[in-house]
Write a protein that holds these residues in place. Structure first.
Motif, PDB file in Angstrom:
ATOM      1  N   ILE A 328      -7.845 -25.997 -15.157  1.00 25.24           N
ATOM      2  CA  ILE A 328      -7.605 -26.509 -16.969  1.00 25.24           C
ATOM      3  C   ILE A 328      -8.504 -25.887 -17.426  1.00 25.24           C
ATOM      4  N   LYS A 350      -5.527 -21.945  -8.300  1.00 26.30           N
ATOM      5  CA  LYS A 350      -4.555 -21.781  -9.322  1.00 26.30           C
ATOM      6  C   LYS A 350      -5.101 -21.907 -11.189  1.00 26.30           C
ATOM      7  N   VAL A 352      -4.448 -22.656 -15.547  1.00 28.41           N
ATOM      8  CA  VAL A 352      -3.741 -23.133 -16.339  1.00 28.41           C
ATOM      9  C   VAL A 352      -4.513 -22.611 -17.504  1.00 28.41           C
ATOM     10  N   THR A 354      -4.535 -23.293 -21.703  1.00 25.41           N
ATOM     11  CA  THR A 354      -4.043 -24.135 -22.914  1.00 25.41           C
ATOM     12  C   THR A 354      -5.135 -23.835 -24.431  1.00 25.41           C
ATOM     13  N   CYS A 378      -1.425 -18.088 -12.779  1.00 23.08           N
ATOM     14  CA  CYS A 378      -1.906 -18.537 -13.944  1.00 23.08           C
ATOM     15  C   CYS A 378      -1.018 -18.562 -14.992  1.00 23.08           C
ATOM     16  N   VAL A 379      -0.429 -19.641 -15.307  1.00 24.45           N
ATOM     17  CA  VAL A 379      -0.155 -20.719 -16.452  1.00 24.45           C
ATOM     18  C   VAL A 379      -0.905 -21.230 -17.627  1.00 24.45           C
ATOM     19  N   GLN A 380       0.384 -20.546 -19.104  1.00 20.92           N
ATOM     20  CA  GLN A 380      -0.443 -20.672 -20.099  1.00 20.92           C
ATOM     21  C   GLN A 380       0.927 -21.848 -20.913  1.00 20.92           C
ATOM     22  N   THR A 381      -0.120 -22.112 -21.263  1.00 20.07           N
ATOM     23  CA  THR A 381       0.779 -23.508 -22.230  1.00 20.07           C
ATOM     24  C   THR A 381       0.345 -24.010 -23.618  1.00 20.07           C
ATOM     25  N   ALA A 387       0.103 -28.594 -19.817  1.00 16.56           N
ATOM     26  CA  ALA A 387      -1.222 -28.421 -18.768  1.00 16.56           C
ATOM     27  C   ALA A 387      -1.085 -29.808 -18.122  1.00 16.56           C
ATOM     28  N   LEU A 390       0.864 -31.031 -14.962  1.00 18.27           N
ATOM     29  CA  LEU A 390       1.038 -29.884 -14.401  1.00 18.27           C
ATOM     30  C   LEU A 390       0.524 -30.039 -13.307  1.00 18.27           C
TER      31      LEU A 390
END
Length: 418
Positions: A328, A350, A352, A354, A378-381, A387, A390
């Motif tokens: 994160i 993984k 994240v 944020t 990869c994701v963006q919050t 975050a 997840l």
């Protein structure tokens, strides 16, 4: 003055910490802090100061040093920045039991308010004093009033024009220097080193230097020669020393603290070997490879430069080999996002990304994420709570990139189980 007005009063002052990306070198000067302290009777002149500058590990080095001196029986003030949760954390007298916050020895709300009231008339005689200057003056004035034996001061930004650089230290230390705040301090390691080494300013000082790259080391040695000072170069920490903070980089910080103590011994201050060992084992410095939760394991680390990110990645591989890691990541917009991200990419399964609740919180473009975290999920919050939602039980969770992110996540993890 109630608690709320105290905070509101502080918020009236220019807070450069919130807008560093918008500032130029001309925004910094020692004129106002010098005027303010003069109106207060120059309390810094009544303190035995230990002053620490650098890019990495200066807070940890200050914490180790202060704890060792406390174990040796001294009354020790510690001033660091920024804070994790509350501004009072920045100002501590070790061994006190004032606070219910992260540090029980932080200045109490009552003393914080009383001291601010005492210096307020002087503050209001000076135009455009900054938030950091007010806090620095408050800390120095408070330490002098409390008649402490030592004041351990961490620079806020750079050194030459940092508000902490107003007194003459007995010992100053330079922790590892890297590229940071380049728009203000300069765009090369040498230029940044020039800014930070100006805390070396008198032949009477002892100077301790942590391991540096050659470009930086040359600048430090040149500065020391100007005052005919022979700097003490930090070597690796003896294996028999046990320390409370995790990671090999913390052993460098502990070794730096020991050399500071040895310099004080040369100045006829008494610190036993037992105090050194106990100080290293009892130092508490949250947000630095701090494990705040298990099941799942959540680690918080305030790494915010490419160099510290590389060290963090190495520490993760050493401490948790063959474990899946959920990274994160939240970074301030004046930092090198690309270099920090790439340094951490090697240990992330993984990612994240944020945004923490701060004006300097950065946003990654989707193209940036694909480039930095190639072939990674990869994701963006939009916020930290999203975050943390997840997080699963399957991975080690590493939260890093900014002390502002760490403070926010720490509050959520401590107060509500993720």
């Amino acid at each position: 003055m109630s608690t709320l007005p105290v905070r509101e009063y502080l918020n009236f002052f220019i807070n450069n910490e919130k807008y560093l990306n918008q500032l130029k070198p001309s925004a910094f000067t020692l004129d106002n802090i010098k005027k303010l302290l003069k109106l207060l009777g120059d309390p810094q002149d009544r303190l035995n100061i230990i002053h620490v500058a650098g890019s990495k590990g200066k807070g940890s080095t200050c914490a180790f040093t202060a704890q060792i001196l406390y174990e040796a029986g001294y009354k020790v003030g510690l001033y660091t920045s920024p804070h994790l949760e509350d501004v009072t954390e920045r100002i501590r007298i070790l061994g006190e039991t004032n606070s219910k916050g992260i540090f029980v020895d932080a200045i109490s709300e009552k003393k914080f308010q009383k001291t601010l009231e005492a210096i307020k008339p002087a503050i209001e005689k000076i135009r455009q004093v900054t938030y950091f200057e007010v806090l620095t003056a408050l800390a120095v004035f408070y330490f002098a009033q409390e008649k402490i034996d030592f004041a351990v001061l961490e620079t806020g930004l750079g050194g030459r024009l940092d508000a902490t650089n107003v007194g003459l230290s007995k010992v100053c230390a330079i922790t590892p220097i890297g590229l940071e705040h380049t728009a203000i301090l300069g765009n090369t390691l040498a230029k940044i080193a020039v800014e930070k080494t100006v805390i070396i300013k008198d032949a009477r000082q002892k100077v301790v230097v942590a391991p540096q790259v050659s470009e930086v080391q040359k600048v430090i040695e040149e500065r020391c020669r100007k005052f005919n000072i022979q700097p003490v170069l930090v070597e690796s920490l003896d294996k028999h020393f046990k320390i409370s903070l995790l990671g090999q980089h913390q052993r460098v910080n502990a070794a730096t603290a020991i050399e500071i103590i040895k310099c004080l011994r040369q100045l006829n201050f008494t610190v036993s070997d037992k105090a050194i060992q106990e100080g290293l084992q009892k130092t508490y410095w949250p947000g630095r490879f701090e494990i705040v939760q298990k099941e799942p394991t959540i680690i918080l680390d305030s790494a915010h430069t490419p160099e510290s990110a590389r060290v963090l990645a190495d520490t993760m591989q050493e401490m948790f080999p063959d474990k899946k890691v959920l990274l994160i990541l939240g970074i301030a917009d004046d930092k090198d996002k690309q270099a920090i991200g790439r340094a951490l990419n090697k240990i992330a399964d993984k990612v994240v990304v944020t945004r923490f609740d701060h004006p300097r919180a950065s946003y990654f473009k989707s193209e940036e994420l694909k480039d930095i975290f190639l072939n990674k999920e990869c994701v963006q919050t939009d916020n930290v709570r999203e975050a943390l939602d997840l997080v699963t039980q399957e991975e080690i969770v590493l939260v890093t990139g900014s002390i502002f992110l760490i403070g926010e996540v720490r509050r959520l993890c401590i107060n509500t189980r993720v």
